[in-house]
Design an enzyme around this catalytic site. Structure first.
Site, mmCIF file in Angstrom:
data_model
loop_
_atom_site.group_PDB
_atom_site.id
_atom_site.type_symbol
_atom_site.label_atom_id
_atom_site.label_comp_id
_atom_site.label_asym_id
_atom_site.label_seq_id
_atom_site.Cartn_x
_atom_site.Cartn_y
_atom_site.Cartn_z
ATOM 1 N N CYS A 14 3.299 39.884 33.174
ATOM 2 C CA CYS A 14 3.219 40.965 34.158
ATOM 3 C C CYS A 14 2.599 40.494 35.467
ATOM 4 O O CYS A 14 2.991 40.941 36.551
ATOM 5 C CB CYS A 14 2.427 42.135 33.584
ATOM 6 N N ASN B 79 5.952 49.648 37.437
ATOM 7 C CA ASN B 79 5.692 48.892 36.222
ATOM 8 C C ASN B 79 6.815 47.878 35.988
ATOM 9 O O ASN B 79 7.824 47.873 36.707
ATOM 10 C CB ASN B 79 5.580 49.853 35.027
ATOM 11 N N HIS C 212 -3.362 44.681 32.602
ATOM 12 C CA HIS C 212 -1.939 44.728 32.950
ATOM 13 C C HIS C 212 -1.786 44.680 34.468
ATOM 14 O O HIS C 212 -2.525 45.364 35.191
ATOM 15 C CB HIS C 212 -1.313 46.005 32.394
ATOM 16 N N GLN D 44 9.838 42.720 31.806
ATOM 17 C CA GLN D 44 9.235 41.432 31.462
ATOM 18 C C GLN D 44 9.537 41.015 30.039
ATOM 19 O O GLN D 44 9.360 39.848 29.681
ATOM 20 C CB GLN D 44 7.722 41.484 31.667
#
Length: 545
Positions: A350, A513, A492, A344
């Site tokens: 995110c 992630n 997150h 990102q």
């Protein structure tokens, strides 16, 4: 006012016609020079090219950075307030407006002051090559700054037009000093450079009739300074043992710092992070830590890579219980339902990755086709539902926009991820899948989240990623008793792609992630299911195709 202008097409004509040009600008004074410049910042690894225009008034302490021909504007003023002031103007699309340019203001603080930004790095360490080189069709003086650690050489090359003394290009093979992002190759191509003092105060004020407010939705307190060209200040280097480890880190991750101050600050960050990692690994935990590409960042800088929050108010923990019909393990990566790990960058987006990738999983299960969907479209178009693009959002709000719009565009047709707030244009892209709705899985119910993940595909989830231990996760099953699991703890957004049990009997989630493959286990982390650690089951969503 005396001005020196370089426009490459005009300059080539002038050179070949034999026209006399003014005396070259002093290289030594270039960094201190006020100017107006146009350039393209190219990120080859990420396939991103950002057009940028910078107004830099060195004497007054003011700068204006425009991305994508004014689509995103960031103004930094050191001359306002005690710690400076920044405002940004971005296109906002909500339920009542489409692509309305909107201003958001941020005050600097003692710990995080606003400073002006420039396209020109500190050139004091650069060495001039003996002979000129041909670069982009022009005779240029080449200035380089490089170092060698082991077998790897990291080099910055700065090209200056020999006739005018003005910048032509900047190649970075190492840490991206100007952008403050992850390691990558960066190129800056200058197209116009006007040596002047851009003192018109209107450049550094919002347009008439436009006031600067706070960010909409729950992200009102989630601000990220994102001028994109920040040069940090630092101090002297420290002990030899840490210095040697820091040298190895720089070689491994291609880090290179423009000034001694910058080097000293990064070394200090590295020193504290190394001590933390070493101490944690001595505790014989269920997981290990390692210094990764984030090791020279301060805690506040790492916080800029998180950009979600949670509006859930119904959290109630329900412990996991065995189920005879639930799989012992599930990994959707083996089926084709999970696309590659992405980065990102320096944008709190995110939430858009989690939402888009959950739709990708559902689309694969329905069609057996792996097709990346556009995170950028979710960023550009879901302001009306409370998302704030690069300044944070929530997955379910993105789904609300998809429901209203009728579909999410494919990444290939909408355009690449920009790492910036962009114009909303779904009508110009190919239609990806629509959704019939989405499920807010019961907050805190471990069994329902597990069953949905087992039977229905990857889930968009929010977690607490604020702990330093999470930033430096390397292997094993991550569990930290300080990791929160209430809605207020979540900061997150990620994608849950599976679950399992370690050989030591620790139950875990498999989490994807969006911090590149340099993070964790090639971009993934196994997170403990114990007591809903870090809140994986607190705010989970799945779209319905």
């Amino acid at each position: 006012m005396m001005m020196k202008v370089v426009s490459f097409s005009a300059l080539l004509v002038a050179v070949f016609a034999g026209c006399a040009l003014a005396a070259p600008l002093s290289f030594d004074n270039l960094k201190k020079t006020s100017y107006i410049a146009e350039a393209v910042i190219s990120l080859p690894y990420a396939a991103i090219s950002e057009p940028v225009k910078v107004y830099y008034d060195a004497g007054a302490g003011r700068s204006r950075v425009e991305y994508y021909h004014g689509m995103d504007v960031y103004v930094m003023r050191e001359d306002v307030g005690k710690h400076g002031y920044q405002f940004q103007i971005n296109p906002v699309t909500d339920n009542e407006r489409t692509n309305v340019m909107t201003c958001f203001g941020i005050n600097g603080t003692k710990d995080d002051p606003i400073t002006v930004q420039s396209l020109i790095p500190d050139l004091s360490k650069y060495e001039k090559a003996t002979n000129p080189v041909m670069y982009r069709g022009l005779f240029c003086d080449l200035y380089t700054y490089s170092y060698l650690v082991g077998a790897k050489s990291n080099t910055y090359s700065f090209y200056v037009n020999r006739a005018t003394g003005l910048p032509v290009g900047f190649e970075m093979r190492g840490y991206d000093d100007l952008l403050g992002s992850h390691y990558d190759e960066y190129d800056i191509y200058f197209y116009d450079f006007i040596v002047t003092v851009p003192s018109n105060i209107s450049l550094y004020e919002p347009p008439k009739g436009m006031s600067c407010g706070d960010f909409p939705g729950p992200g009102v307190a989630v601000h990220h300074h994102r001028g994109g060209l920040h040069m940090h200040e630092d101090y002297e280097a420290a002990e030899k043992e840490v210095g040697a480890a820091f040298d190895s880190f720089k070689a491994q991750h291609g880090r290179m710092y423009e000034t001694e101050q910058e080097h000293a600050k990064r070394l200090n960050n590295f020193r504290h992070n190394k001590k933390f990692v070493d101490a944690m690994n001595r505790r014989n935990l269920t997981y290990t830590l390692a210094l990764n590409h984030l090791a020279d960042l301060h805690d506040e800088e790492r916080a800029q890579m998180r950009g979600t929050f949670s509006s859930r108010t119904d959290y109630a923990y329900v412990a996991e219980t065995p189920s005879p019909v639930r799989s012992a393990a599930r990994d959707w990566r083996t089926t084709g339902a999970v696309t590659g790990v992405k980065d990102q960058g320096i944008c709190g987006s995110c939430w858009s990755f989690g939402a888009a990738q959950a739709i990708e999983g559902q689309y694969f299960l329905a069609t057996n086709r792996t097709v990346p969907m556009s995170q950028q479209a979710l960023m550009d178009c879901s302001w009306g539902f409370g998302n704030n693009a690069c300044d944070g959002g929530e997955a379910f709000r993105a789904y609300e926009w998809v429901l209203q719009n009728g579909y999410i565009p494919t990444e290939a047709s909408y355009g690449p991820y920009l790492m910036a707030d962009g114009y909303c244009h779904p009508e110009k892209a190919d239609k990806g899948p629509g959704i019939k709705g989405y499920v807010n899985i019961t907050s805190g119910d471990m069994n329902k989240v597990l069953d949905m993940l087992d039977n229905d595909g990857p889930l968009a989830v929010a977690i607490d990623a604020s702990l330093k231990s999470f930033s430096f996760y390397s292997s094993g099953v991550y569990y930290d008793s300080d990791c929160g699991n209430t809605p207020d703890d979540l900061d997150h957004a990620v994608l849950a792609v599976g679950f399992g049990t370690s050989v030591d009997g620790e139950d875990y989630w498999i989490i994807k992630n969006s911090w590149s493959t340099n993070y964790g286990d090639r971009g993934y982390v196994r997170m403990s299911r114990r007591n809903n650690n870090c809140g994986v089951a607190t705010d989970a969503h799945i779209p319905l195709l």
